[in-house]
Enzyme design. Sequence first.
Site, short mmCIF file in Angstrom:
data_model
loop_
_atom_site.label_atom_id
_atom_site.label_comp_id
_atom_site.label_asym_id
_atom_site.label_seq_id
_atom_site.Cartn_x
_atom_site.Cartn_y
_atom_site.Cartn_z
N LYS A 1 5.55 -9.59 89.39
CA LYS A 1 4.68 -8.43 89.13
C LYS A 1 4.86 -7.37 90.22
O LYS A 1 4.96 -6.18 89.93
CB LYS A 1 3.21 -8.85 89.06
N ALA B 1 -10.10 -12.45 93.60
CA ALA B 1 -10.48 -12.89 92.25
C ALA B 1 -11.14 -11.72 91.52
O ALA B 1 -11.95 -11.01 92.10
CB ALA B 1 -11.43 -14.07 92.33
N ARG C 1 -20.73 -8.41 92.65
CA ARG C 1 -19.68 -8.45 93.66
C ARG C 1 -19.91 -9.59 94.64
O ARG C 1 -18.97 -10.24 95.09
CB ARG C 1 -19.61 -7.11 94.38
N ASN D 1 -13.52 -7.18 96.76
CA ASN D 1 -14.97 -7.35 96.71
C ASN D 1 -15.41 -8.78 96.98
O ASN D 1 -14.67 -9.72 96.69
CB ASN D 1 -15.47 -6.93 95.32
N ASP E 1 -18.71 5.03 95.27
CA ASP E 1 -20.08 5.18 94.76
C ASP E 1 -20.59 6.60 95.00
O ASP E 1 -21.29 7.17 94.16
CB ASP E 1 -21.00 4.18 95.46
N SER F 1 -18.79 9.29 95.15
CA SER F 1 -18.13 10.16 94.17
C SER F 1 -18.78 10.03 92.79
O SER F 1 -18.98 11.02 92.08
CB SER F 1 -16.64 9.83 94.08
N ARG F 2 -19.13 8.79 92.43
CA ARG F 2 -19.82 8.58 91.15
C ARG F 2 -21.16 9.32 91.14
O ARG F 2 -21.53 9.95 90.15
CB ARG F 2 -20.07 7.09 90.93
N HIS G 1 -21.80 -1.88 98.95
CA HIS G 1 -21.09 -1.46 97.74
C HIS G 1 -21.48 -2.48 96.67
O HIS G 1 -20.78 -3.44 96.41
CB HIS G 1 -19.58 -1.46 97.98
#
Length: 301
Positions: A23, A63, A71, A103, A131, A133-134, A158
């Site tokens: 990958k 994961a 998170r 996370n 966050d 920016s959101r 976060h």
Amino acid sequence: TAFAIMDEGLASEIVIVDINKDKAEGEAMDLSHGASFVKPTVIKAGEYKDTSNSDIVIITAGAPQKPGETRLDLINKNYKIMNSIVPEVVKYSPNSILLVVSNPVDVLTYITYKISGFPKERVIGSGTVLDTSRFKYMLSNHFNVDARNIHTYIMGEHGDSEIATWSITNIAGLDIAEYCSRYCNKCDGNIRYNIHEEVKNAAYEIIKKKGATYYAVALAIRRIVEAILRDENSILTISTLLEGQYGIKDIYMGVPSIVGAAGIKNIVESPLDKEELTALQESAKTLKESLEKALIKEIKS
């Protein structure tokens, strides 16, 4: 993240390391084939030794967060991953800045800080940059104002205990209440709660719909890398070690910090109101409890 950094022309060389070597090689090939459209950038897949003398090492391995999982639920899965990655990174790039994105980012950045032995200035988490920016995006939709002209922060974890700093949010120097009364007049009593909930739950919605977040977080990471490589002294809500600021000690969390070539230069203590400060301290308590449980479990195993 590699694409965002390449597209901006920030790095001369990017090395991708992954447990899935095929990958990593496929990603490097795919990115490299855009060479004629961007500034010269060498992109390759490799082993840890190929990352030798990196300026910045960005850790995104971990994961994946499943629908319904917080998170903080990922701590124990990703603790072991960090234990395998960080010593190798330190071995080959002892003078690098470590930028943790995996996370739960605040807890894993603290763990990375402890494992690496690096000074706190050179161990950074992506924190609440995304966050924030959101938050600006959702406020921009409500007020119909460019998100870049809204000044505010999401601080703390976060995650679910993060706080919105309404008391210092402003547009053109006007606080939200004043701006709304002059130019908006559609701010009912629930607007603050609704927007904050939308920010907190944004990742859950995306994960439910498409499996994971990709693009906005890549742009957030690019913004942090840009501030470091260009020595901008930008104020970003990265995850950093608090040592008494806001009445909080010995935990990493997202707070406004000056970011430049050396990593974190200073934490900026924004003037939060009493309710926000209490909520920020509760957020720190939540992170500490989760960290302590993870450490106890790791020792027992």
